[in-house]
Design an enzyme around this catalytic site. Structure first.
Site, PDB file in Angstrom:
ATOM      1  N   ASN A   1       7.929   2.325  -0.698  1.00 20.57           N
ATOM      2  CA  ASN A   1       8.946   1.409  -1.127  1.00 20.57           C
ATOM      3  C   ASN A   1       9.150   1.321  -2.784  1.00 20.57           C
ATOM      4  OD1 ASN A   1      11.427   0.384  -0.437  1.00 20.57           O
ATOM      5  ND2 ASN A   1      10.895  -1.367  -0.109  1.00 20.57           N
TER       6      ASN A   1
ATOM      7  N   LYS B   1       0.052   8.081   3.387  1.00 21.29           N
ATOM      8  CA  LYS B   1      -0.391   6.845   3.366  1.00 21.29           C
ATOM      9  C   LYS B   1      -1.559   6.592   4.500  1.00 21.29           C
ATOM     10  CE  LYS B   1       4.115   5.811   2.998  1.00 21.29           C
ATOM     11  NZ  LYS B   1       5.122   4.544   2.857  1.00 21.29           N
TER      12      LYS B   1
ATOM     13  N   ARG C   1      14.830  -1.126   4.525  1.00 17.50           N
ATOM     14  CA  ARG C   1      13.808  -1.416   3.310  1.00 17.50           C
ATOM     15  C   ARG C   1      14.473  -1.985   2.408  1.00 17.50           C
ATOM     16  NH1 ARG C   1       8.716   0.919   4.025  1.00 17.50           N
ATOM     17  NH2 ARG C   1       8.114  -0.589   2.451  1.00 17.50           N
TER      18      ARG C   1
ATOM     19  N   PRO D   1       0.854  -1.111   0.078  1.00 19.15           N
ATOM     20  CA  PRO D   1       0.306   0.091   0.062  1.00 19.15           C
ATOM     21  C   PRO D   1       0.798   1.323  -0.016  1.00 19.15           C
ATOM     22  CG  PRO D   1      -0.581  -1.457   2.108  1.00 19.15           C
ATOM     23  CD  PRO D   1       0.919  -2.002   1.210  1.00 19.15           C
ATOM     24  N   GLU D   2       0.839   2.104  -1.133  1.00 21.58           N
ATOM     25  CA  GLU D   2       1.291   3.553  -1.157  1.00 21.58           C
ATOM     26  C   GLU D   2       0.157   4.408  -1.329  1.00 21.58           C
ATOM     27  OE1 GLU D   2       4.842   3.556  -3.167  1.00 21.58           O
ATOM     28  OE2 GLU D   2       5.553   1.323  -2.900  1.00 21.58           O
TER      29      GLU D   2
END
Ligand SMILES: [Zn+2]
Length: 258
Positions: A163, A51, A248, A2-3
């Site tokens: 990411n 977000k 990440r 989810p972005e």
């Protein structure tokens, strides 16, 4: 993953079934807010902020962040859920629909006037009414030594990128994610591109940065060990993090990006 575009679409869909209706059920299943019951209150709107998802109900805001695994589902009243009951963290229903937040990374309920205590730190939202490319650029430039791959992910600079977008943006701009912000040429074009990609993806279920809607939807994200679509060099994967952001995965082409 989810972005900002995912959350924007979730908010829009939830808003379409909840806004202007009275809640017939409100079940918040996290210990800190388990006694909160907004049954009988009217939902004003559901909006995204970067977000984060904000559901404005009566005097309150139900705030959620999906993190890695979270998702909101919308069901017609009485229909069967696609996820197990024990994963449900929040259930909000009206006469016609049941909305269920599963495995939410964060869930809070605050007075609406106190929303800023949760989202006030965010930089301008790529998909929000407050979007301000100049401010986003100024925020990014505040720490010229910081890696661009981290600066783009830091929601205090600009809100909404995750990411996948940061890896794809660095590829499309031909810059290594580890390059310090101060050395990135035409940084404003990176900000412009971020806005363009998010706008293009916000209303469709598949996120793409290549223009393809199936198959190869990303240039480098998740493609380690496979050949770069532009030059054939093997895509690499590493990790990037600092004191503000946890490690990440990051992906790049060592030929196309310098
Ligand atoms: Zn390449």
């Amino acid at each position: 993953m989810p972005e900002g575009d995912t959350i924007y679409r979730s908010a829009k869909n939830l808003n379409s079934v909840l806004a202007g209706t009275v809640l017939t059920r409100c079940d918040i299943r996290v210990p800190a807010f388990s006694t909160v019951d907004l049954t009988g209150e009217t939902v004003d709107e559901v909006v995204s902020r970067g977000k984060h998802l904000l559901m404005r109900v009566g005097e309150y805001t139900i705030h959620s962040h999906l993190k890695m695994e979270g998702t909101w589902h919308i069901y017609r009243a009485g229909s069967r859920w696609y996820r197990p009951e024990w994963e449900a963290r929040a259930i909000l229903a009206n006469e016609r629909y049941e909305t269920v937040g599963f495995q939410l990374g964060t869930l809070n309920v605050v007075k609406r006037a106190d929303e800023d205590s949760l989202v006030g730190y965010l930089g301008p939202d790529l998909l929000g009414p407050d979007w301000d490319p100049e401010l986003a650029l100024a925020n990014l430039r505040r720490e010229p030594q910081r890696e661009i791959g981290l600066a783009l992910l830091d929601q205090r600079n600009l809100a909404g990128l995750g990411n996948e977008y940061r890896a794809e943006l660095c590829f499309l701009r031909g810059v290594l994610p580890t390059r310090p912000v101060g050395e990135v040429k035409e940084l404003e074009k990176t900000v412009e591109l971020a806005k363009r990609l998010m706008e293009a993806n916000k209303d469709r279920p598949v996120r793409t940065t290549t223009g393809k809607l199936r198959g190869d939807t990303a240039w480098v994200y998740g493609r380690e060990g496979r050949p770069c679509f532009r030059c054939g060099t093997t895509i690499e994967r590493g990790e990037l993090g600092d004191t503000a952001l946890q490690l990440r995965d990051v992906y790049w082409c060592s030929h196309c990006q310098v």
